[in-house]
Write an enzyme that holds these catalytic residues in place. Sequence first.
Site, PDB file in Angstrom:
ATOM      1  N   SER A 182       5.617  -0.219  -6.777  1.00 48.38           N
ATOM      2  CA  SER A 182       4.596   0.824  -6.766  1.00 48.38           C
ATOM      3  C   SER A 182       4.313   1.439  -8.123  1.00 48.38           C
ATOM      4  O   SER A 182       3.249   2.013  -8.325  1.00 48.38           O
ATOM      5  CB  SER A 182       4.995   1.929  -5.786  1.00 48.38           C
ATOM      6  N   HIS A 210       2.886  -1.691  -0.423  1.00 44.66           N
ATOM      7  CA  HIS A 210       1.711  -1.863  -1.273  1.00 44.66           C
ATOM      8  C   HIS A 210       1.159  -3.282  -1.236  1.00 44.66           C
ATOM      9  O   HIS A 210       0.230  -3.605  -1.981  1.00 44.66           O
ATOM     10  CB  HIS A 210       2.053  -1.474  -2.712  1.00 44.66           C
ATOM     11  N   LYS A 242      -1.296   3.385   3.584  1.00 42.65           N
ATOM     12  CA  LYS A 242      -1.919   3.033   2.316  1.00 42.65           C
ATOM     13  C   LYS A 242      -3.210   2.257   2.595  1.00 42.65           C
ATOM     14  O   LYS A 242      -4.244   2.861   2.826  1.00 42.65           O
ATOM     15  CB  LYS A 242      -0.918   2.288   1.436  1.00 42.65           C
TER      16      LYS A 242
END
Length: 396
Positions: A182, A210, A242
């Site tokens: 990240s 992610h 996300k």
Amino acid sequence: MTTTLSQRLSAELAGLRDSGLLIRPRVLEAPQRARTHVGGVDVINLASNNYLGFADHPALKEKAAAYLREWGAGAGAVRTIAGTLRIHEDFEEQLAAFKHTGSALVLQSGFTTNQGVLGTLLQPGDLVVSDELNHASIIDGLRLTKATKKIFKHADPADLGRVLSENETDGLKLVVTDGVFSMDGDIAPLDRLVEVARKYGAVTYVDDAHGSGVLGEAGRGTVHHFGLQDSEDVIQVGTLSKAWGVVGGYAAGHADLRELLINRARPYLFSTGHPPAVVGALSAALDLVQQEPEFMERLWANTRFFKAELARLGFDTMGSETPITPVLFGETGAAFEASQRLLHQGVFAVGLGFPTVPRGLARIRNIVTAEHTRDDLDQALAAYERVGREMGVIGG
């Protein structure tokens, strides 16, 4: 003399202020979009994890509203007592099919997922080997276990092999890595890590927070990106907050994984199930990413353009391979000052320094999304160029 609560709070906050680490979150005054409002000003938003622009997408809001009307405002209980609604299990089946895994289970957040899954799987006598740059939620999850803990050098299959060869056990062996890291935006070399893990009889555990919605066919993630989706010795965990634009965490893998977690994962056992509106929005997000590949195509087109232009201007993006695009400023003060200057130019991008990242590697972390227009990115790049030249980070 006993320390009072007031003294403790005052001392801790003073220490944070004196070290320049006191956090005062910016408040968004409009929905989470590529453009939003901060401090009463319209800004280009490069600070969020809203990769596909789903957080305020009409399809998600419509299905969230429909589930709210039909199923109510809340689940009303923990999942194991009376809080499992039909829609919870329907979504988990949808998620398992999307991930090509034997089962999937949704937990309250990505952070609690790592606590719950690692705490469930690992026992005394087991060995867990973790990448040195893994996310804080993995570190905290491992702290709660009594397994033997070892670290391997970041994204280094050879060093992973060394650690595994030097630490024999009759228990479970678990290799733990982020799929996408990240802070730096690099991708774990998962194909080579799994190969090494298998050589020593270890299971691979991938936190794909992610990577889901960003890598692999239709955003199926890092595991799918490397063609490992049908592997029973690979466990996938991640967030639903996300790319999916909502909230929650998930674990997907071996067909029996779900049943064991239902019986042993403490965050699952002792937290109320997700509200129906959340489930509806998540279901819509999974449908949307598969039905409309244009979202990922725009995300990657924007990513390639933004990285190339930053490099042309002379900025160091630290070898990022994903939409996470750090811009190196070096010292924490410089990164924070650059962030403030960018905000004055209408660009919301947050500076990160020690202890979030190593000393000397302070940066601004940018995330472009599928929703950004070329005009948004041109304006952001112009602001970066002005700030970079003013601060002497790039040539004048």
